[in-house]
Design a protein around this motif. Sequence first.
Motif, short mmCIF file in Angstrom:
data_model
loop_
_atom_site.label_atom_id
_atom_site.label_comp_id
_atom_site.label_asym_id
_atom_site.label_seq_id
_atom_site.Cartn_x
_atom_site.Cartn_y
_atom_site.Cartn_z
N ARG A 291 0.85 -1.19 0.00
CA ARG A 291 0.00 0.00 0.00
C ARG A 291 0.89 1.24 0.00
O ARG A 291 1.85 1.31 0.78
N ASN A 293 1.35 5.73 -0.69
CA ASN A 293 0.87 7.08 -0.96
C ASN A 293 1.32 7.45 -2.38
O ASN A 293 2.33 6.96 -2.86
N ASN A 294 0.56 8.34 -3.03
CA ASN A 294 0.94 8.85 -4.35
C ASN A 294 1.18 7.71 -5.33
O ASN A 294 2.30 7.48 -5.80
N ILE A 295 0.13 6.98 -5.64
CA ILE A 295 0.27 5.80 -6.50
C ILE A 295 0.77 6.16 -7.90
O ILE A 295 1.47 5.37 -8.54
N GLU A 320 -10.26 1.11 -4.36
CA GLU A 320 -8.96 1.76 -4.18
C GLU A 320 -8.23 1.81 -5.52
O GLU A 320 -8.26 0.86 -6.30
N GLN A 321 -7.54 2.92 -5.79
CA GLN A 321 -6.71 2.97 -6.98
C GLN A 321 -5.61 1.92 -6.86
O GLN A 321 -5.01 1.74 -5.79
N SER A 337 -3.45 2.06 -3.45
CA SER A 337 -3.35 3.43 -2.94
C SER A 337 -3.98 3.55 -1.56
O SER A 337 -5.01 2.95 -1.28
#
Length: 338
Positions: A291, A293-295, A320-321, A337
Amino acid sequence: MQKNPTIKGIYEVCIGITETLAMIQYWQQFGYRIGQTGELTASTVKNLYGVNSNLRSIRLDRPDVDHGFIRLMAWENPTNEGLEMTSMKVLGNRWGTTLTTDVLNILNHVEDAYLAGLPITYTFPQWEIIYKTEKGRPFIDPAVGVREMMLLQPLTRQVLFQRFNYTVPEYGKINHNCTFKSSQFTHAGMVVQDDSKETLRFYEDVLGLLRTRDDDETTYESSEAARQIFDLQPGEKFRVTTFDDPRSSINWQEARSGRMYIIRFPEAMNLESYFERSRPGCLGMSLYTYRVNNIKYYFDRVKNSAATEVTDIVDNEFGEQSFSFVAPDGYFWNLVSK
């Protein structure tokens, strides 16, 4: 070491299934609970996981940690039976490792299952010294080490260990109220062959993980536990490389769980490849996730790397992205993400 990393430890071990109830009940004994649920149609599944099947998933989480979860992926049309109880000494192997305070209770259940004729392969909990400490006097000084055992069933591949006379505070959080007094998955395993270790640089250089162990050698002669778990024959050996949450440390007492544990066999050995039985659509343990941040940042880095089969970013079954790829070592991954 990053103070505010955008990636942490392995988020989920994903298990392909066709029926949900038995698997939910099984993992509840290890302290998991039902979390999010979701579905995807076959067209979106094809885009994200490369599988032509409708999908319904259940995330099994824990209230006290943010990683080491389980995703049960119920496939309408599974691709194949997966790894099942094949040897641990194959390329594409996957397994989840769990800390417990009662390995003998687990062994009791394992032996009952074996006597009942259930499909199961296991090893007796062997004594192993993981971290080198000052050698004590038998019967006088504390014995510092672990008992670890392997447990293979058609849909699950586990290693379980119990510590004796030492602690690693951030490496596994025990749920003392569950049947097996166990933690979340502390690490997830892989088997590769790469003497140069070039393919493994991806995890450091592209994903930003912390390499905490490298080139630790285990031989047939040096470890009874490894001999049994990995079916080592006289003269055979492997080396271990591990990648951790960037907040972890090369000091083992400050290590964090969520570790990627890579067994590297020499390229000269003849190992069977099971990668096609170790990816989404397969039954059993078939995918790990991180998981982040900022995918989009990670998508760009992966897209411009040696990874293959990089999908677009789409919403997964939990909304979720997410995107998937195959790393240079051949393992299929998925990023989610936050």
